[in-house]
Design a protein around this motif. Structure first.
Motif, PDB file in Angstrom:
ATOM      1  N   TYR A  68       0.819  -1.212   0.000  1.00 45.57           N
ATOM      2  CA  TYR A  68       0.000   0.000   0.000  1.00 45.57           C
ATOM      3  C   TYR A  68       0.857   1.268   0.000  1.00 45.57           C
ATOM      4  O   TYR A  68       0.594   2.196  -0.769  1.00 45.57           O
ATOM      5  N   ASP A  69       1.863   1.337   0.884  1.00 45.89           N
ATOM      6  CA  ASP A  69       2.680   2.555   0.984  1.00 45.89           C
ATOM      7  C   ASP A  69       3.377   2.881  -0.340  1.00 45.89           C
ATOM      8  O   ASP A  69       3.432   4.041  -0.752  1.00 45.89           O
ATOM      9  N   ALA A  70       3.898   1.852  -0.995  1.00 47.97           N
ATOM     10  CA  ALA A  70       4.578   2.068  -2.275  1.00 47.97           C
ATOM     11  C   ALA A  70       3.583   2.542  -3.334  1.00 47.97           C
ATOM     12  O   ALA A  70       3.901   3.417  -4.144  1.00 47.97           O
ATOM     13  N   ALA A  71       2.377   1.985  -3.315  1.00 50.62           N
ATOM     14  CA  ALA A  71       1.349   2.401  -4.278  1.00 50.62           C
ATOM     15  C   ALA A  71       0.948   3.858  -4.044  1.00 50.62           C
ATOM     16  O   ALA A  71       0.752   4.613  -4.997  1.00 50.62           O
ATOM     17  N   ALA A  72       0.822   4.257  -2.784  1.00 54.41           N
ATOM     18  CA  ALA A  72       0.455   5.644  -2.465  1.00 54.41           C
ATOM     19  C   ALA A  72       1.512   6.613  -3.002  1.00 54.41           C
ATOM     20  O   ALA A  72       1.186   7.633  -3.599  1.00 54.41           O
ATOM     21  N   ARG A  73       2.762   6.273  -2.810  1.00 58.59           N
ATOM     22  CA  ARG A  73       3.851   7.135  -3.294  1.00 58.59           C
ATOM     23  C   ARG A  73       3.870   7.155  -4.820  1.00 58.59           C
ATOM     24  O   ARG A  73       3.974   8.214  -5.440  1.00 58.59           O
ATOM     25  N   ARG A  74       3.744   6.000  -5.453  1.00 56.10           N
ATOM     26  CA  ARG A  74       3.757   5.914  -6.923  1.00 56.10           C
ATOM     27  C   ARG A  74       2.600   6.708  -7.531  1.00 56.10           C
ATOM     28  O   ARG A  74       2.796   7.521  -8.438  1.00 56.10           O
ATOM     29  N   GLU A  75       1.392   6.468  -7.039  1.00 58.61           N
ATOM     30  CA  GLU A  75       0.219   7.155  -7.581  1.00 58.61           C
ATOM     31  C   GLU A  75       0.313   8.673  -7.376  1.00 58.61           C
ATOM     32  O   GLU A  75      -0.053   9.440  -8.258  1.00 58.61           O
ATOM     33  N   SER A  76       0.818   9.111  -6.218  1.00 60.70           N
ATOM     34  CA  SER A  76       0.949  10.546  -5.937  1.00 60.70           C
ATOM     35  C   SER A  76       1.903  11.221  -6.907  1.00 60.70           C
ATOM     36  O   SER A  76       1.658  12.339  -7.358  1.00 60.70           O
ATOM     37  N   HIS A  77       2.959  10.527  -7.224  1.00 61.14           N
ATOM     38  CA  HIS A  77       3.933  11.086  -8.163  1.00 61.14           C
ATOM     39  C   HIS A  77       3.371  11.067  -9.592  1.00 61.14           C
ATOM     40  O   HIS A  77       3.464  12.054 -10.321  1.00 61.14           O
ATOM     41  N   GLU A  78       2.757   9.940  -9.980  1.00 57.17           N
ATOM     42  CA  GLU A  78       2.235   9.798 -11.338  1.00 57.17           C
ATOM     43  C   GLU A  78       1.072  10.748 -11.628  1.00 57.17           C
ATOM     44  O   GLU A  78       1.009  11.345 -12.697  1.00 57.17           O
ATOM     45  N   GLU A  79       0.123  10.855 -10.695  1.00 58.90           N
ATOM     46  CA  GLU A  79      -1.097  11.621 -10.965  1.00 58.90           C
ATOM     47  C   GLU A  79      -0.949  13.121 -10.813  1.00 58.90           C
ATOM     48  O   GLU A  79      -1.555  13.872 -11.571  1.00 58.90           O
ATOM     49  N   ILE A  80      -0.173  13.568  -9.811  1.00 61.83           N
ATOM     50  CA  ILE A  80      -0.113  15.017  -9.560  1.00 61.83           C
ATOM     51  C   ILE A  80       1.304  15.552  -9.418  1.00 61.83           C
ATOM     52  O   ILE A  80       1.487  16.723  -9.123  1.00 61.83           O
ATOM     53  N   GLY A  81       2.318  14.705  -9.606  1.00 58.84           N
ATOM     54  CA  GLY A  81       3.694  15.163  -9.521  1.00 58.84           C
ATOM     55  C   GLY A  81       4.176  15.463  -8.120  1.00 58.84           C
ATOM     56  O   GLY A  81       5.068  16.290  -7.927  1.00 58.84           O
ATOM     57  N   LEU A  82       3.592  14.796  -7.121  1.00 57.86           N
ATOM     58  CA  LEU A  82       4.025  15.023  -5.740  1.00 57.86           C
ATOM     59  C   LEU A  82       5.486  14.615  -5.598  1.00 57.86           C
ATOM     60  O   LEU A  82       5.863  13.501  -5.980  1.00 57.86           O
ATOM     61  N   PRO A  83       6.344  15.512  -5.093  1.00 54.95           N
ATOM     62  CA  PRO A  83       7.762  15.180  -4.954  1.00 54.95           C
ATOM     63  C   PRO A  83       7.977  13.972  -4.035  1.00 54.95           C
ATOM     64  O   PRO A  83       7.224  13.749  -3.093  1.00 54.95           O
ATOM     65  N   GLU A  84       8.996  13.208  -4.336  1.00 54.75           N
ATOM     66  CA  GLU A  84       9.279  11.986  -3.586  1.00 54.75           C
ATOM     67  C   GLU A  84       9.680  12.251  -2.141  1.00 54.75           C
ATOM     68  O   GLU A  84       9.560  11.367  -1.301  1.00 54.75           O
ATOM     69  N   ASN A  85      10.146  13.464  -1.827  1.00 55.71           N
ATOM     70  CA  ASN A  85      10.584  13.748  -0.457  1.00 55.71           C
ATOM     71  C   ASN A  85       9.443  14.197   0.455  1.00 55.71           C
ATOM     72  O   ASN A  85       9.656  14.442   1.641  1.00 55.71           O
ATOM     73  N   ILE A  86       8.227  14.337  -0.059  1.00 54.34           N
ATOM     74  CA  ILE A  86       7.076  14.730   0.754  1.00 54.34           C
ATOM     75  C   ILE A  86       6.642  13.538   1.606  1.00 54.34           C
ATOM     76  O   ILE A  86       6.521  12.422   1.107  1.00 54.34           O
ATOM     77  N   SER A  87       6.396  13.782   2.864  1.00 52.05           N
ATOM     78  CA  SER A  87       5.931  12.734   3.767  1.00 52.05           C
ATOM     79  C   SER A  87       4.470  12.413   3.480  1.00 52.05           C
ATOM     80  O   SER A  87       3.631  13.307   3.361  1.00 52.05           O
ATOM     81  N   ILE A  88       4.176  11.131   3.333  1.00 54.31           N
ATOM     82  CA  ILE A  88       2.802  10.657   3.152  1.00 54.31           C
ATOM     83  C   ILE A  88       2.473   9.813   4.379  1.00 54.31           C
ATOM     84  O   ILE A  88       3.117   8.800   4.626  1.00 54.31           O
ATOM     85  N   LYS A  89       1.476  10.258   5.145  1.00 54.54           N
ATOM     86  CA  LYS A  89       1.145   9.611   6.411  1.00 54.54           C
ATOM     87  C   LYS A  89      -0.044   8.663   6.253  1.00 54.54           C
ATOM     88  O   LYS A  89      -1.106   9.059   5.764  1.00 54.54           O
ATOM     89  N   TYR A  90       0.146   7.420   6.670  1.00 52.35           N
ATOM     90  CA  TYR A  90      -0.934   6.435   6.664  1.00 52.35           C
ATOM     91  C   TYR A  90      -1.961   6.812   7.722  1.00 52.35           C
ATOM     92  O   TYR A  90      -1.607   7.159   8.847  1.00 52.35           O
ATOM     93  N   LEU A  91      -3.256   6.740   7.370  1.00 54.33           N
ATOM     94  CA  LEU A  91      -4.323   7.076   8.306  1.00 54.33           C
ATOM     95  C   LEU A  91      -5.155   5.866   8.722  1.00 54.33           C
ATOM     96  O   LEU A  91      -5.364   5.634   9.908  1.00 54.33           O
ATOM     97  N   GLU A  92      -5.663   5.104   7.753  1.00 57.07           N
ATOM     98  CA  GLU A  92      -6.622   4.047   8.074  1.00 57.07           C
ATOM     99  C   GLU A  92      -6.806   3.126   6.873  1.00 57.07           C
ATOM    100  O   GLU A  92      -6.574   3.527   5.738  1.00 57.07           O
ATOM    101  N   LYS A  93      -7.258   1.906   7.149  1.00 53.94           N
ATOM    102  CA  LYS A  93      -7.612   0.966   6.086  1.00 53.94           C
ATOM    103  C   LYS A  93      -9.018   0.449   6.358  1.00 53.94           C
ATOM    104  O   LYS A  93      -9.373   0.156   7.495  1.00 53.94           O
ATOM    105  N   PHE A  94      -9.837   0.340   5.297  1.00 53.37           N
ATOM    106  CA  PHE A  94     -11.215  -0.110   5.463  1.00 53.37           C
ATOM    107  C   PHE A  94     -11.736  -0.674   4.145  1.00 53.37           C
ATOM    108  O   PHE A  94     -11.241  -0.351   3.068  1.00 53.37           O
ATOM    109  N   LEU A  95     -12.761  -1.521   4.240  1.00 55.13           N
ATOM    110  CA  LEU A  95     -13.385  -2.122   3.072  1.00 55.13           C
ATOM    111  C   LEU A  95     -14.609  -1.306   2.675  1.00 55.13           C
ATOM    112  O   LEU A  95     -15.444  -0.993   3.515  1.00 55.13           O
ATOM    113  N   VAL A  96     -14.699  -0.959   1.399  1.00 52.88           N
ATOM    114  CA  VAL A  96     -15.838  -0.216   0.869  1.00 52.88           C
ATOM    115  C   VAL A  96     -16.464  -1.049  -0.248  1.00 52.88           C
ATOM    116  O   VAL A  96     -15.762  -1.507  -1.150  1.00 52.88           O
TER     117      VAL A  96
END
Length: 141
Positions: A68-96
Motif C-alpha cells: 500500500y505505501d509504495a502504491a500511495a507514493r507511486r500514484e501521488s507522483h504519477e497523478e499530480i507530480g508530488l515530490p518523492e521527499n514529501i511525507s505521506i502519512k498512513y491514516l486508516e484501512k477499510f473495506l468499501v
C-alpha cells in the motif's frame, strides 16, 4: 501492457492475481489507495477525466506484489507530480462496497494524508485528471 492487481479476501489477504477489469466485472475484493493532499486548511480536489466527478486528491489501484505505501507514493507522483521527499502519512484501512453500473465493487482502501506548502504546484496528468484545485476543507464537506 496489462497491469495486474492482487485479488484479496475479506481479511485483505492475497488469494490470487487478476486485472482491474476482471475484478470489477466479477465483484472481487482488491486493493486501492486514496491520498488527501492538504495545504493548511485547503484540500487538493481532483476532477476526474473519465466522468467529471470530484474525487480524493490522488487515488489508484495497488499493483500485484506492491505494498500500500509504495502504491500511495507511486500514484501521488504519477497523478499530480508530488515530490518523492514529501511525507505521506498512513491514516486508516477499510473495506468499501459500492454499486457502479451493474457491478458491485469491493475495494480495500488504504487512506493517506500528505501536507504540502504554497510552493507545490500540482501537475494534472492527461488521461486521468481533468482538473486539480485547492478548496477550503470546510467548503468541501
Amino acid at each position: 501492457m496489462i497491469e495486474y492487481i492482487a485479488r484479496v479476501d475479506e481479511n485483505d489477504l492475497v488469494i490470487g492475481k487478476t486485472t482491474k477489469q476482471e475484478s470489477h466485472k466479477n465483484g472481487w475484493r482488491h486493493r486501492v489507495v486514496a491520498i488527501f493532499v492538504m495545504r493548511g486548511d485547503e484540500l487538493l480536489v481532483n476532477r476526474r477525466e473519465d466522468n467529471g466527478l470530484l474525487d480524493h486528491s490522488v487515488g489508484g489501484h495497488v499493483l500485484y506484489g506492491e505494498e500500500y505505501d509504495a502504491a500511495a507514493r507511486r500514484e501521488s507522483h504519477e497523478e499530480i507530480g508530488l515530490p518523492e521527499n514529501i511525507s505521506i502519512k498512513y491514516l486508516e484501512k477499510f473495506l468499501v462496497s459500492e454499486k457502479k453500473d451493474n457491478a458491485i465493487l469491493h475495494h480495500w482502501f488504504s487512506l493517506y494524508r500528505a501536507n504540502v506548502d504554497d510552493a507545490f504546484i500540482p501537475q494534472a496528468q492527461a488521461g486521468e485528471v481533468r482538473e486539480l484545485f485547492f478548496k477550503n476543507i470546510f467548503e468541501v464537506i
